[in-house]
Design a protein around this motif. Sequence first.
Motif, PDB file in Angstrom:
ATOM      1  N   VAL A   1      -5.817  -4.070   5.986  1.00 21.79           N
ATOM      2  CA  VAL A   1      -6.460  -4.663   4.808  1.00 21.79           C
ATOM      3  C   VAL A   1      -7.504  -5.683   5.238  1.00 21.79           C
ATOM      4  O   VAL A   1      -8.621  -5.727   4.704  1.00 21.79           O
TER       5      VAL A   1
ATOM      6  N   ARG B   1      -3.700  -7.147  -1.973  1.00 22.19           N
ATOM      7  CA  ARG B   1      -3.068  -5.928  -1.472  1.00 22.19           C
ATOM      8  C   ARG B   1      -2.021  -5.457  -2.473  1.00 22.19           C
ATOM      9  O   ARG B   1      -1.387  -6.266  -3.161  1.00 22.19           O
ATOM     10  N   ASP B   2      -1.858  -4.151  -2.567  1.00 22.12           N
ATOM     11  CA  ASP B   2      -0.850  -3.569  -3.443  1.00 22.12           C
ATOM     12  C   ASP B   2       0.520  -3.683  -2.793  1.00 22.12           C
ATOM     13  O   ASP B   2       0.683  -3.420  -1.601  1.00 22.12           O
TER      14      ASP B   2
ATOM     15  N   GLY C   1       0.796  -1.216   0.000  1.00 25.28           N
ATOM     16  CA  GLY C   1       0.000   0.000   0.000  1.00 25.28           C
ATOM     17  C   GLY C   1       0.828   1.265   0.000  1.00 25.28           C
ATOM     18  O   GLY C   1       1.973   1.301   0.438  1.00 25.28           O
TER      19      GLY C   1
END
Length: 301
Positions: free
Chosen positions: A203, A266-267, A148
């Motif tokens: 998350v 998730r990034d 993130g």
Amino acid sequence: MDLQVLRSFQAVAEGLTVTEAAAEARITQPALSRALRRLEEEVGAELLQRVGRVLRPTSAGRVFKEYVDAALDSYDRGRRAVAEVVDPDTGLVSLAFLHTLGTWLVPRLVTGFREDFPRVRFELHQHGEMGLVQHLLDATADLMITSGDPDHPLITWRRLLVEPLWLAVPTGHRLARRGRVRLAEVAGEPFILLKPGYGLRSVTESLCREAGFAPRVAFEGEEVHTLRGLVAAGLGVSLIPSSPDTAATPDFPIRYLEITDVHGARDIGIAWLTGRTLPPASRRFIDHALRATAEAADGHW
């Protein structure tokens, strides 16, 4: 003012004895004591005071140390930059990264980079998200790989990839024979989570809210490896980054299930201080990481 004296002051202010700092500087203890007194005379304030058998920084010493830290860091980075200009195929990449990325992504990126630049050295740090940001802000790392965008005004972040998250359940769980589930199906079950402040915790809570519930916390840990172990022990379920074909083992009897009602992912990205001039090796590593993960997304990794 001698740089070595500043380094010795820094070391003593951080907890080393004068004897230990003198040994590091390869001078005698009396010589270092005299040098520290001269430093105090130059600054015009008492910087260190004796507490028991050790020296501790005074309030003036703590203020002065902040500037000493910044000056020495700037000097060291300048030396690195000059060395890399003289010999651009060498250098040091100071990289901080999430614990969970140390088992696959970071080794792949480092290995691929060293194939092109075998003489570049790496200084590696592992931490949770909050600790990673602090590494950048404290200048103890040039780059970080984390989940993130930290959304910090001083930090530039670029996405590398999107990492799937899977619902981990014990092999004896009622859903273990299925390959795909809705996250809402475990709404009433105990969750094994990372502690607040970790990105995976945020998350997980966000995805559970999206699925219509708040996770019932059974345990809060600091490492994903611990989450896996407690899921395997049957103490709860967890959202974990893992390959869907990870096989259960006697040590980790876990099934990883695909989530269908929310986007379980998730990034993962790479970040650096926006205003900092990065050494050439670190800039090359950014380019390599972006290129390698783009190729992986196209199936070429």
